[in-house]
Write a protein that holds these residues in place. Sequence first.
Motif, PDB file in Angstrom:
ATOM      1  N   ALA A  29    -100.855 -11.904 -59.624  1.00  0.00           N
ATOM      2  CA  ALA A  29    -100.597 -13.337 -59.435  1.00  0.00           C
ATOM      3  C   ALA A  29     -99.443 -13.604 -58.477  1.00  0.00           C
ATOM      4  N   GLU A  54     -95.876 -22.764 -64.173  1.00  0.00           N
ATOM      5  CA  GLU A  54     -96.287 -22.257 -62.857  1.00  0.00           C
ATOM      6  C   GLU A  54     -96.796 -20.817 -62.967  1.00  0.00           C
ATOM      7  N   SER A  57    -100.224 -20.919 -64.541  1.00  0.00           N
ATOM      8  CA  SER A  57    -101.184 -21.421 -63.554  1.00  0.00           C
ATOM      9  C   SER A  57    -101.577 -20.333 -62.566  1.00  0.00           C
ATOM     10  N   LYS A  58    -100.607 -19.538 -62.146  1.00  0.00           N
ATOM     11  CA  LYS A  58    -100.874 -18.491 -61.156  1.00  0.00           C
ATOM     12  C   LYS A  58    -101.749 -17.376 -61.720  1.00  0.00           C
ATOM     13  N   GLU A  61    -105.310 -18.699 -62.023  1.00  0.00           N
ATOM     14  CA  GLU A  61    -105.940 -18.761 -60.711  1.00  0.00           C
ATOM     15  C   GLU A  61    -106.328 -17.357 -60.229  1.00  0.00           C
ATOM     16  N   GLY A  64    -109.352 -16.315 -62.286  1.00  0.00           N
ATOM     17  CA  GLY A  64    -110.489 -17.217 -62.280  1.00  0.00           C
ATOM     18  C   GLY A  64    -110.822 -17.785 -63.643  1.00  0.00           C
ATOM     19  N   GLY A  66    -109.939 -20.486 -67.022  1.00  0.00           N
ATOM     20  CA  GLY A  66    -109.395 -21.800 -67.319  1.00  0.00           C
ATOM     21  C   GLY A  66    -108.468 -21.746 -68.516  1.00  0.00           C
TER      22      GLY A  66
END
Length: 213
Positions: A29, A54, A57-58, A61, A64, A66
């Motif tokens: 990440a 943050e 979130s990283k 992401e 992939g 949620g």
Amino acid sequence: MLSHRAIWDGIDALAQRHGHSVSALARLAGLDATAFNVSKRVSKDGRERWPSTESISKILEATGEGFDSFLAGAGAFMQTSNTPYGQTVPLLGLAQAGAGGFFDSAGFPAGEGWDEVTLPSPVDPGIYALEIQGDSMEPLYREGDRVVVSPTEQVRRGDRVVVKTREGEVMAKILYRQSAKQIELHSLNPAYEPRVLNTGDIEWIARIIWASQ
């Protein structure tokens, strides 16, 4: 309501689902590799530490996933984790720790005679607890308080540490200065003078990562 445990279990579960260690997940990440280490989850004075939104979130992401699957994975991990909350670690008094036979050359627990203490969160292998004796670290640590130390954590200036000398003295101090030849240790209690020791006189030094008071 989201709990400290649920968030960290979610990170552990996310790493496990994708075949990563938490360090590898952090690097994936773009974060510092130590961002999710177990030692980072509780501060030196025993307070809970939370990952930033943050950071979460990283990693979502990068994998992939949620937030819903993140939380669902946390619940499953709490039921199946091989490092459950309430795990015990070896416990020894500071005075007893000065005797021979309780540690190997690297400062890890060895031999018999250890008691046990239960911790409220998952723990890294190799850590152990020591019971404070004396008043040199008051008011932060008092007689009878228990500190958890890690022989594998890198120590830096300002860290609270436990040091064992080759003469068998074991002490909890603050690492004030360290060079190739000497280390300078300070106490919180102003009644105690700083200690300067030659590095050759030190058997091992371990960082305090958690305290029970």
